[in-house]
Design an enzyme around this catalytic site. Structure first.
Site, mmCIF file in Angstrom:
data_model
loop_
_atom_site.group_PDB
_atom_site.id
_atom_site.type_symbol
_atom_site.label_atom_id
_atom_site.label_comp_id
_atom_site.label_asym_id
_atom_site.label_seq_id
_atom_site.Cartn_x
_atom_site.Cartn_y
_atom_site.Cartn_z
ATOM 1 N N GLY A 18 0.798 -1.227 0.000
ATOM 2 C CA GLY A 18 0.000 0.000 0.000
ATOM 3 C C GLY A 18 0.829 1.274 0.000
ATOM 4 O O GLY A 18 1.869 1.375 -0.674
ATOM 5 N N ILE A 19 0.356 2.250 0.756
ATOM 6 C CA ILE A 19 1.008 3.561 0.791
ATOM 7 C C ILE A 19 2.440 3.443 1.305
ATOM 8 O O ILE A 19 3.358 4.084 0.768
ATOM 9 C CB ILE A 19 0.183 4.527 1.674
ATOM 10 N N ASP A 64 6.258 -4.783 15.108
ATOM 11 C CA ASP A 64 4.911 -4.332 15.468
ATOM 12 C C ASP A 64 5.055 -2.966 16.129
ATOM 13 O O ASP A 64 5.760 -2.838 17.149
ATOM 14 C CB ASP A 64 4.276 -5.347 16.431
ATOM 15 N N ASN A 91 3.757 5.245 9.088
ATOM 16 C CA ASN A 91 2.691 4.928 8.133
ATOM 17 C C ASN A 91 1.762 3.805 8.600
ATOM 18 O O ASN A 91 0.589 3.786 8.216
ATOM 19 C CB ASN A 91 3.332 4.562 6.784
ATOM 20 N N TYR A 161 -11.494 5.663 14.388
ATOM 21 C CA TYR A 161 -10.491 6.076 13.401
ATOM 22 C C TYR A 161 -10.352 7.596 13.414
ATOM 23 O O TYR A 161 -9.243 8.131 13.396
ATOM 24 C CB TYR A 161 -10.902 5.568 12.016
ATOM 25 N N LYS A 165 -6.833 9.499 14.102
ATOM 26 C CA LYS A 165 -6.161 10.336 13.093
ATOM 27 C C LYS A 165 -6.164 11.814 13.508
ATOM 28 O O LYS A 165 -5.266 12.568 13.131
ATOM 29 C CB LYS A 165 -6.792 10.125 11.722
ATOM 30 N N ILE A 196 -7.794 6.123 -0.727
ATOM 31 C CA ILE A 196 -6.707 5.622 -1.579
ATOM 32 C C ILE A 196 -6.989 4.153 -1.889
ATOM 33 O O ILE A 196 -7.345 3.375 -0.988
ATOM 34 C CB ILE A 196 -5.342 5.790 -0.870
ATOM 35 N N THR A 198 -5.964 1.184 -1.922
ATOM 36 C CA THR A 198 -5.076 0.140 -1.393
ATOM 37 C C THR A 198 -5.949 -0.939 -0.753
ATOM 38 O O THR A 198 -7.183 -0.841 -0.768
ATOM 39 C CB THR A 198 -4.174 0.735 -0.301
HETATM 40 N N1 LIG Z 1 -6.093 3.843 2.109
HETATM 41 C C1 LIG Z 1 -6.698 4.959 2.478
HETATM 42 O O1 LIG Z 1 -7.758 5.307 1.933
HETATM 43 C C2 LIG Z 1 -6.102 5.839 3.521
HETATM 44 C C3 LIG Z 1 -6.665 7.108 3.696
HETATM 45 C C4 LIG Z 1 -6.161 7.951 4.677
HETATM 46 C C5 LIG Z 1 -5.115 7.537 5.467
HETATM 47 N N2 LIG Z 1 -4.567 6.302 5.287
HETATM 48 C C6 LIG Z 1 -3.489 5.909 6.193
HETATM 49 O O2 LIG Z 1 -2.334 5.582 5.436
HETATM 50 C C7 LIG Z 1 -1.594 4.551 6.113
HETATM 51 C C8 LIG Z 1 -1.338 3.395 5.160
HETATM 52 O O3 LIG Z 1 -2.595 2.919 4.689
HETATM 53 P P1 LIG Z 1 -2.751 1.875 3.481
HETATM 54 O O4 LIG Z 1 -3.928 2.308 2.717
HETATM 55 O O5 LIG Z 1 -1.460 1.641 2.815
HETATM 56 O O6 LIG Z 1 -3.189 0.585 4.341
HETATM 57 P P2 LIG Z 1 -2.814 -0.975 4.159
HETATM 58 O O7 LIG Z 1 -3.733 -1.715 5.072
HETATM 59 O O8 LIG Z 1 -2.789 -1.332 2.735
HETATM 60 O O9 LIG Z 1 -1.332 -1.007 4.731
HETATM 61 C C9 LIG Z 1 -1.093 -0.758 6.111
HETATM 62 C C10 LIG Z 1 0.141 -1.516 6.518
HETATM 63 O O10 LIG Z 1 0.312 -1.317 7.952
HETATM 64 C C11 LIG Z 1 0.661 -2.561 8.508
HETATM 65 N N3 LIG Z 1 0.334 -2.639 9.936
HETATM 66 C C12 LIG Z 1 -0.898 -2.734 10.485
HETATM 67 N N4 LIG Z 1 -0.783 -2.870 11.821
HETATM 68 C C13 LIG Z 1 0.543 -2.843 12.104
HETATM 69 C C14 LIG Z 1 1.289 -2.942 13.311
HETATM 70 N N5 LIG Z 1 0.694 -3.106 14.509
HETATM 71 N N6 LIG Z 1 2.637 -2.850 13.237
HETATM 72 C C15 LIG Z 1 3.249 -2.705 12.042
HETATM 73 N N7 LIG Z 1 2.599 -2.632 10.861
HETATM 74 C C16 LIG Z 1 1.253 -2.704 10.912
HETATM 75 C C17 LIG Z 1 -0.138 -3.581 7.697
HETATM 76 O O11 LIG Z 1 0.374 -4.894 7.848
HETATM 77 C C18 LIG Z 1 -0.011 -3.029 6.292
HETATM 78 O O12 LIG Z 1 1.117 -3.523 5.614
HETATM 79 C C19 LIG Z 1 -2.408 4.181 7.341
HETATM 80 O O13 LIG Z 1 -1.921 4.876 8.475
HETATM 81 C C20 LIG Z 1 -3.795 4.661 6.991
HETATM 82 O O14 LIG Z 1 -4.588 4.914 8.127
HETATM 83 C C21 LIG Z 1 -5.046 5.447 4.338
#
Ligand SMILES: NC(=O)c1ccc[n+]([C@@H]2O[C@H](COP(=O)([O-])OP(=O)(O)OC[C@H]3O[C@@H](n4cnc5c(N)ncnc54)[C@H](O)[C@@H]3O)[C@@H](O)[C@H]2O)c1
Length: 267
Positions: A18-19, A64, A91, A161, A165, A196, A198
């Site tokens: 993802g991001i 973690d 992230n 959430y 955030k 996003i 993902t």
């Molecule tokens: N996707 C969206 O629409 C969106 C929008 C706004 C903000 N975000 C934020 O962007 C960030 C990344 O989101 P994404 O869309 O890539 O999500 P995703 O779920 O695709 O990836 C998140 C990653 O974080 C890891 N993770 C979760 N818990 C964890 C822990 N306890 N320790 C270590 N790693 C851990 C997961 O294994 C995963 O690889 C997040 O903080 C999310 O809240 C995402």
């Protein structure tokens, strides 16, 4: 010509996919050595290997973000393996959509433990390491925290959430001021993505569909319609903003919130 982040070392949490994975690739393409951490070990190893195979320098470590001693070990690995730490991308995060009436206090706390406490531990552990050589870079050291538009405006069925955030947004400003007050030459900024596309974004749409928002196509169309630019974001949209904040191009930015949401919160 030297690349924008040549000589820098970055740690990206939740970087397996993802991001986070897009951020790791963007930072590596800009010349940084990157330690990716996550709890998804197979995906994390693959992401690091993909960066190496295109000429970058990356490693993966199980970590973690709720675990303080694991934070010390991850920062220590950056120093041992790559010679220091200059950039932290906080992230890692989780999302779930439910009405409050169906959300237990344990579920609320679980989300805060990853999305809020994980970021706090990252700031606390990484700042002393980044400070060691931050003054050698024109823009100092840089920390980028992934908040969300849900840290700026409310979202029904996402109150835990929202809480997490919103906390990341204001914690970023406090940390930015504390680093400045201590003369550490470390900038701390937050990024606020819209929806996003993902795994998290796709799971969010499934959750809203299950909550009665309509079928998969209808929910996706409704989500797209929320974004004036007429599409969902992709991970690279966010990685570009993160790369900017991590680099010396953002040398005069700290405590700021960079919104990358296709115009969603402009209305
Ligand atoms: N996707 C969206 O629409 C969106 C929008 C706004 C903000 N975000 C934020 O962007 C960030 C990344 O989101 P994404 O869309 O890539 O999500 P995703 O779920 O695709 O990836 C998140 C990653 O974080 C890891 N993770 C979760 N818990 C964890 C822990 N306890 N320790 C270590 N790693 C851990 C997961 O294994 C995963 O690889 C997040 O903080 C999310 O809240 C995402």
């Amino acid at each position: 010509m030297a690349k924008k982040l040549s000589g820098r070392v970055a740690l990206v949490t939740g970087g397996a996919r993802g991001i986070g994975a897009a951020c790791a690739k963007a930072l590596a393409d800009a010349g940084a050595a990157v330690l990716i951490t996550d709890v998804l070990d197979d995906e994390g190893e693959k992401t690091a290997a993909a960066i190496d195979s295109r000429g970058g320098s990356a490693g993966y470590r199980h970590h973690d973000v709720r675990d303080e001693s694991a934070w010390h070990e991850a920062v220590g690995e950056c120093e041992r393996r790559f010679g220091g730490l200059d950039i932290l991308i906080n992230n890692a995060g989780i999302f779930s959509a439910k009405p409050m009436s169906a959300t237990s206090i344990e579920e609320f706390r679980h989300m805060q433990s990853i999305n809020v406490e994980g970021v706090f531990l990252g700031l606390k552990t990484a700042i002393p390491a980044i400070a060691k050589r931050a003054k050698q870079w024109p823009g100092g050291g840089s920390i980028v925290n992934l908040s969300s538009i849900a840290g700026l405006v409310g979202a029904a069925f996402a109150v835990p959430y929202n809480a997490s955030k919103g906390a990341v947004r204001i914690m970023t400003k406090g940390a930015a001021l504390e680093c400045a007050a201590l003369g550490l030459a470390i900038r701390v900024n937050s990024v606020h993505p819209g929806l996003i596309d993902t795994t998290m974004g796709q799971d969010l749409m499934k959750d809203f569909s299950a909550l009665g928002g309509g079928g998969a196509n209808e929910v996706r169309a409704n989500m797209i319609a929320l974004h004036p630019l007429g599409r969902l974001g992709v991970a690279e949209d966010i990685a570009n903003a993160v790369l900017f904040l991590a680099s010396d191009d953002a040398a005069f930015m700290t405590g700021s919130e960079l919104v990358v949401d296709g115009g969603l919160t402009a209305r």
